[in-house]
Write an enzyme that holds these catalytic residues in place. Structure first.
Site, PDB file in Angstrom:
ATOM      1  N   ASP A  98       0.863  -1.163   0.000  1.00 47.78           N
ATOM      2  CA  ASP A  98       0.000   0.000   0.000  1.00 47.78           C
ATOM      3  C   ASP A  98       0.910   1.226   0.000  1.00 47.78           C
ATOM      4  O   ASP A  98       1.724   1.398   0.902  1.00 47.78           O
ATOM      5  CB  ASP A  98      -0.869  -0.039   1.266  1.00 47.78           C
ATOM      6  N   ASP A 200      -2.898   4.852  -2.392  1.00 52.11           N
ATOM      7  CA  ASP A 200      -3.919   5.474  -1.550  1.00 52.11           C
ATOM      8  C   ASP A 200      -4.358   6.819  -2.135  1.00 52.11           C
ATOM      9  O   ASP A 200      -3.533   7.625  -2.579  1.00 52.11           O
ATOM     10  CB  ASP A 200      -3.325   5.678  -0.150  1.00 52.11           C
ATOM     11  N   GLU A 262       6.353  -8.129 -14.575  1.00 47.57           N
ATOM     12  CA  GLU A 262       5.438  -7.013 -14.741  1.00 47.57           C
ATOM     13  C   GLU A 262       4.931  -6.520 -13.384  1.00 47.57           C
ATOM     14  O   GLU A 262       4.478  -7.299 -12.555  1.00 47.57           O
ATOM     15  CB  GLU A 262       4.259  -7.432 -15.629  1.00 47.57           C
ATOM     16  N   HIS A 329     -11.252  -2.134   3.747  1.00 49.65           N
ATOM     17  CA  HIS A 329     -11.129  -1.800   5.164  1.00 49.65           C
ATOM     18  C   HIS A 329     -11.806  -0.490   5.551  1.00 49.65           C
ATOM     19  O   HIS A 329     -11.713  -0.070   6.701  1.00 49.65           O
ATOM     20  CB  HIS A 329      -9.640  -1.738   5.514  1.00 49.65           C
ATOM     21  N   ASP A 330     -12.447   0.159   4.592  1.00 46.48           N
ATOM     22  CA  ASP A 330     -13.137   1.423   4.871  1.00 46.48           C
ATOM     23  C   ASP A 330     -14.656   1.310   4.797  1.00 46.48           C
ATOM     24  O   ASP A 330     -15.354   2.227   5.220  1.00 46.48           O
ATOM     25  CB  ASP A 330     -12.725   2.497   3.834  1.00 46.48           C
TER      26      ASP A 330
HETATM   27  O1  TEU Z   1      -9.267   6.069   2.082  1.00 45.19           O
HETATM   28  C1  TEU Z   1      -9.704   7.188   1.394  1.00 45.19           C
HETATM   29  C2  TEU Z   1     -11.134   7.357   1.455  1.00 45.19           C
HETATM   30  O2  TEU Z   1     -11.739   7.803   0.510  1.00 45.19           O
HETATM   31  C3  TEU Z   1     -11.802   6.936   2.699  1.00 45.19           C
HETATM   32  O3  TEU Z   1     -11.040   7.318   3.762  1.00 45.19           O
HETATM   33  C4  TEU Z   1     -13.096   7.564   2.851  1.00 45.19           C
HETATM   34  O4  TEU Z   1     -12.995   8.965   2.835  1.00 45.19           O
HETATM   35  C5  TEU Z   1     -13.666   7.176   4.168  1.00 45.19           C
HETATM   36  O5  TEU Z   1     -13.298   5.876   4.470  1.00 45.19           O
HETATM   37  C6  TEU Z   1     -15.127   7.318   4.090  1.00 45.19           C
HETATM   38  O6  TEU Z   1     -15.755   6.277   4.722  1.00 45.19           O
HETATM   39  C7  TEU Z   1      -7.910   5.845   2.191  1.00 45.19           C
HETATM   40  C8  TEU Z   1      -7.667   4.655   3.070  1.00 45.19           C
HETATM   41  O7  TEU Z   1      -8.243   3.528   2.489  1.00 45.19           O
HETATM   42  C9  TEU Z   1      -8.212   4.938   4.433  1.00 45.19           C
HETATM   43  O8  TEU Z   1      -8.119   3.834   5.282  1.00 45.19           O
HETATM   44  C10 TEU Z   1      -7.435   6.100   4.999  1.00 45.19           C
HETATM   45  O9  TEU Z   1      -7.958   6.474   6.237  1.00 45.19           O
HETATM   46  C11 TEU Z   1      -7.448   7.286   4.054  1.00 45.19           C
HETATM   47  O10 TEU Z   1      -7.206   6.950   2.704  1.00 45.19           O
HETATM   48  C12 TEU Z   1      -6.350   8.242   4.427  1.00 45.19           C
HETATM   49  O11 TEU Z   1      -5.110   7.691   4.110  1.00 45.19           O
END
Ligand code: TEU
Ligand code: CA
Length: 533
Positions: A98, A200, A262, A329-330
């Site tokens: 990542d 990210d 690749e 994970h979000d």
């Molecule tokens: O996520 C970006 C992102 O769009 C999310 O954070 C979103 O704004 C949020 O989860 C809404 O529910 C990335 C990563 O996946 C996240 O874990 C990080 O917190 C974020 O960037 C900052 O690095």
């Protein structure tokens, strides 16, 4: 011609804190990932993407990086990482890291320098701005985690910009030295043998040079979270980001061109499809796979899904390879959003659509969102805007491996609670059950590996109505029919002439699907893959 690995393979996302602990601190680690590589091979995936493992104060659990070229001691050492890489490669698994280029931790030495004085040579590595005339922030931009995206710095008398937490200052990618330093980071890991990066918030990396206010979002409702009060018109998706993506691609392609394998770039981009497509590149190629998150948010209805699939397919640029994601994970887990029966249908969809699928750890167990008591909340998103169900802890809980103490995840107290049903919802147990969702995932992954129609074949929509979605995947003479029942009624679907004699290769429901008199009988919540012939 054979397709590259990132086109016919399946990617599996590991949230390293929650995968496998080996040193009894309740937090997953690299040795844990290494210990579980055989489980991943037996599952049938081709590549792992590991969420950040770099030294970090962990204010945003690793998305606040304090050193891009090292490993956080909580996860292990660089030697442990090299072991994971070697052991993964020995098993034919690719490893993606990542990459978090938009922002660093406020503890990163670059930011420590940058904030030391206005004259510091790293001052312009970050985004500093004078106060507005009234002394307030320079503009109205809102952090994705709520509140102003500008933080006042007493020492130097300016504001700095942070799209996320104030502990995550945004880098100034317009500065050539920042670009050079970050490209060196990519080379550092590529040289070690890493097969690619998930990048990210790629669409955040460049902001409008004159920092105009963002316009209000007419669709805003408070339960969406404060960030949605404004449209991120000027703070994201600026034209200059494409040059950066192209430069990153150049670096990745250099390795392939030198015969060193690749390397793939995947962009985390939350944008409407028409904007998303630009990240494949124009004159110069950009990322191989701009993440396509539409399956997460689309209403779980046959017509809505068909519309998403066909419009996405139609929007792809020439040579652009599709990809699909059900969770990360979000975002809420697929089982929590769609229920257990439809989580199985979703598995069939994810693994039979045209394009690279990314699987989120635990979804293969039908793991659902885990209720987190207020006292156990760890995610800064939840802590800053509590009660709106925006918290991400529920989808980051430990992987349940077996029915031993703490599900075999740790011998200590796990950093987040396990799913309450772990004594039965765990890898060991579900591996023994022929009807478990884990067995379904294994069979789907095996089928995808054995049928080129599924991995690289054409996609043709055959039929859609209120509850049924039916499509063909075809490669040469290999023709498969995928039929999904998104509803609780059973259905009878006449098959096309060429498919009248089809046989069922796989179903989400035991012994339900049937081909009879040239028609498919599909049970409630059932999805099937048929082979014509
Ligand atoms: O996520 C970006 C992102 O769009 C999310 O954070 C979103 O704004 C949020 O989860 C809404 O529910 C990335 C990563 O996946 C996240 O874990 C990080 O917190 C974020 O960037 C900052 O690095
Ligand atoms: Ca540990």
């Amino acid at each position: 011609m054979t397709a590259p690995w990132w086109q016919n393979g399946v990617i599996y996302q590991i949230y390293p804190r929650s995968f496998q602990d080996t040193n009894g601190d309740g937090i997953g680690d690299l040795r844990g990932i290494e210990r579980r590589l055989d489980d991943l091979v037996s599952l049938g995936v081709d590549a792992i993407w590991i969420s950040p493992i770099y030294p970090s104060p962990m204010v945003d659990f690793g998305y606040d990086v304090a050193d891009y070229c090292a490993i956080d001691p909580r996860f292990g050492t660089l030697a442990d990482f090299d072991d994971v890489l070697m052991q993964a490669h020995r098993r034919g698994l690719k490893v993606l890291l990542d990459f978090v280029p938009n922002h660093t931790s406020d503890q990163h030495p670059w930011f420590v320098e940058s904030r030391a004085s206005r004259q510091n040579q790293k001052r312009d590595w970050y985004i500093w701005h004078d106060a507005a005339a009234d002394g307030g922030p320079p503009n109205n931009w809102i952090s994705d985690f709520g509140d102003s995206a500008w933080e006042w710095d007493e020492t130097t008398g300016q504001y700095y910009y942070h799209a996320f937490l104030k502990e995550q200052p945004d880098l100034n990618w317009r500065h050539p030295a920042v670009r050079a330093a970050m490209y060196d980071v990519m080379r550092f890991w590529f040289d070690r043998g890493v097969d690619g990066f998930r990048i990210d918030v790629l669409w955040h990396m460049v902001k409008a040079a004159d920092f105009p206010n963002n316009p209000p979002n007419p669709a805003y409702r408070p339960e969406m979270g404060e960030m949605h009060r404004l449209l991120q018109l000027h703070s994201t998706d600026q034209p200059e980001v494409h040059r950066i993506a192209a430069e990153m691609r150049d670096i990745a392609d250099g390795y392939g061109a030198r015969g060193q394998g690749e390397r793939v770039l995947i962009g985390e981009i939350y944008l409407p499809v028409d904007r998303l497509m630009h990240y494949y590149g124009g004159e110069r190629p950009e990322v191989h796979l701009p993440f396509n998150f539409q399956l997460i948010d689309t209403p779980w209805q046959a017509r809505a899904l068909a519309a998403v699939i066909t419009s996405y397919e139609a929007a792809l640029p020439l040579g652009g390879w599709p990809n699909w994601v059900l969770g990360n994970h979000d975002r809420p887990r697929v089982a929590a959003k769609r229920g257990q029966a439809q989580a199985r249908v979703a598995a069939v969809l994810l693994l039979t659509l045209r394009g690279t699928p990314t699987l989120y750890y635990g979804d293969e167990l039908g793991l659902s969102d885990v209720m987190i008591e207020a006292s156990q909340v760890r995610d800064p998103r939840e802590l800053r805007e509590p009660g709106l169900a925006l918290g991400r802890d529920p989808v980051r809980t430990p992987m349940p491996w077996d029915d031993s103490e703490n599900a075999g995840f740790t011998t200590a107290h796990p950093w987040l609670p396990l799913n309450a049903d772990w004594p039965t919802r765990n890898v060991a147990r579900m591996s023994e059950e022929p009807q478990s969702i884990l067995t379904l995932y294994r069979r789907l992954l095996a089928l995808r590996r054995n049928r080129r129609a599924l991995s690289i074949g054409n996609f043709v929509l055959l039929n859609v109505d209120d509850e049924m979605l039916v499509y063909e995947r075809r490669h040469g003479s290999e023709r498969l029919i995928v039929a999904l029942n998104l509803g609780a009624q059973s259905h009878r679907l006449p098959l096309p002439d060429w498919g009248r004699g089809s046989r069922v290769l796989l179903s989400t429901v035991a012994d339900a699907a049937l081909v009879e008199d040239g028609a498919l009988l599909l049970g409630s919540n059932e999805a099937v893959v048929l082979e014509a012939g």
